[in-house]
Scaffold this motif. Structure first.
Motif, PDB file in Angstrom:
ATOM      1  N   VAL A  55      44.512  38.712  44.824  1.00 34.77           N
ATOM      2  CA  VAL A  55      43.189  38.179  45.146  1.00 34.77           C
ATOM      3  C   VAL A  55      42.757  38.804  46.462  1.00 34.77           C
ATOM      4  CG1 VAL A  55      41.782  36.123  45.541  1.00 34.77           C
ATOM      5  CG2 VAL A  55      43.775  35.998  44.022  1.00 34.77           C
ATOM      6  N   ILE A  56      41.600  39.447  46.488  1.00 37.68           N
ATOM      7  CA  ILE A  56      41.109  40.115  47.693  1.00 37.68           C
ATOM      8  C   ILE A  56      39.819  39.452  48.161  1.00 37.68           C
ATOM      9  CG2 ILE A  56      42.153  42.272  46.940  1.00 37.68           C
ATOM     10  CD1 ILE A  56      39.332  43.296  46.311  1.00 37.68           C
ATOM     11  N   VAL A  81      41.957  40.611  41.224  1.00 38.58           N
ATOM     12  CA  VAL A  81      41.971  42.023  40.820  1.00 38.58           C
ATOM     13  C   VAL A  81      43.231  42.315  40.020  1.00 38.58           C
ATOM     14  CG1 VAL A  81      40.578  42.809  42.774  1.00 38.58           C
ATOM     15  CG2 VAL A  81      43.062  42.686  43.017  1.00 38.58           C
ATOM     16  N   ARG A  82      43.121  43.348  39.165  1.00 42.60           N
ATOM     17  CA  ARG A  82      44.247  43.722  38.327  1.00 42.60           C
ATOM     18  C   ARG A  82      44.257  45.237  38.161  1.00 42.60           C
ATOM     19  NH1 ARG A  82      43.885  40.675  33.038  1.00 42.60           N
ATOM     20  NH2 ARG A  82      42.090  42.030  32.751  1.00 42.60           N
ATOM     21  N   GLY A  99      37.728  45.649  49.070  1.00 38.51           N
ATOM     22  CA  GLY A  99      38.336  46.687  48.260  1.00 38.51           C
ATOM     23  C   GLY A  99      38.530  47.981  49.032  1.00 38.51           C
ATOM     24  N   GLN A 100      37.558  48.350  49.872  1.00 38.02           N
ATOM     25  CA  GLN A 100      37.656  49.570  50.675  1.00 38.02           C
ATOM     26  C   GLN A 100      38.798  49.467  51.689  1.00 38.02           C
ATOM     27  OE1 GLN A 100      34.948  47.815  50.038  1.00 38.02           O
ATOM     28  NE2 GLN A 100      33.133  49.093  49.768  1.00 38.02           N
ATOM     29  N   LYS A 104      42.386  51.692  52.065  1.00 34.95           N
ATOM     30  CA  LYS A 104      42.827  52.335  53.305  1.00 34.95           C
ATOM     31  C   LYS A 104      44.232  51.868  53.690  1.00 34.95           C
ATOM     32  CE  LYS A 104      38.143  52.688  55.202  1.00 34.95           C
ATOM     33  NZ  LYS A 104      37.237  52.225  56.289  1.00 34.95           N
ATOM     34  N   LEU A 105      44.487  50.580  53.518  1.00 36.01           N
ATOM     35  CA  LEU A 105      45.797  50.034  53.868  1.00 36.01           C
ATOM     36  C   LEU A 105      46.895  50.662  53.021  1.00 36.01           C
ATOM     37  CD1 LEU A 105      47.203  47.786  55.611  1.00 36.01           C
ATOM     38  CD2 LEU A 105      47.006  46.319  53.598  1.00 36.01           C
TER      39      LEU A 105
END
Length: 226
Positions: A55-56, A81-82, A99-100, A104-105
């Motif tokens: 979950v984001i 998300v999946r 999401g962005q 990056k992470l």
């Protein structure tokens, strides 16, 4: 809990608290933490039911429920998300990253583990010195209130670090929220909530970042052209 003599909130929350002193209110902290855990457990259960890997973009809201200040409501929302074709996880991860930011992470060798929270509540029982400072016409620091805020802030950070250390290497994107509440007569509650995303390294040597493509947005030959 309940109101003790002099209006200070007692019931085991701040034992030995008397005029002019600050004390951590563990009773209030435990109640807020329990409410938060209930909300998070329901988010995780819903995400798992949907077959999500995580979950984001999680957002936490805290507000009084109804007209009473003794009932607090936690609301946690996010986007499940999946990853197509990936095996299911035992427990979905949670994070407040977009999401962005998540992309990056991952590109620098870290992965989100959990959306973590630290809560610290300090009860302040105003003493004679503080009362005099509040009524004074001259400018001066109200030291008792400053100490209560600092104690609450440091306590929230400590609780956040303790929770994150159980599952991750560190915390990113930490945000703090400060509030205070009158508890009757000379007692006040000072509250700090710190949130962030606990992360863990999965790649010892992160890949080099690719060069960014530079695109001119303004044509010098035509100032009206973009």
């Amino acid at each position: 809990g309940g109101y003790g003599m002099g209006g200070g909130l007692m019931g085991g929350g701040a034992p030995g608290h008397f005029s002019g002193y600050n004390a951590e209110h563990t009773l209030a902290e435990n109640g807020l933490t329990e409410a938060y855990q209930l909300a998070m457990n329901r988010v995780l259960a819903e995400a798992a039911e949907m077959g999500a890997h995580g979950v984001i973009g999680m957002n936490l809201t805290l507000r009084p429920a109804g007209e009473t200040r003794q009932v607090i409501e936690f609301t946690v929302v996010g986007t499940a998300v999946r990853r197509a074709g990936a095996a299911p996880l035992p427990f979905p991860f949670t994070c407040h990253l977009s999401g962005q930011d998540l992309t990056k992470l991952l590109r620098v060798g870290y992965m989100p583990v959990a959306f973590v929270l630290g809560i610290s509540v300090v009860e302040t029982w105003i003493g004679c010195t503080t009362d005099y400072q509040l009524r004074s016409w001259t400018g001066a620091e109200v030291t008792q209130m400053s100490e209560a805020i600092e104690t609450s802030r440091m306590g929230a950070a400590e609780h956040l670090e303790t929770q994150a250390a159980r599952v991750a290497d560190g915390v990113i994107g930490v945000e703090t929220r400060f509030s205070e509440m009158e508890m009757g007569e000379r007692a006040q509650l000072v509250q700090t909530i710190a949130t962030g995303t606990a992360v863990r390294r999965f790649h010892n040597e992160p890949p080099l970042e690719p060069s960014l493509v530079m695109i001119r947005l303004w044509d010098r030959t035509d100032q009206d052209q973009i």
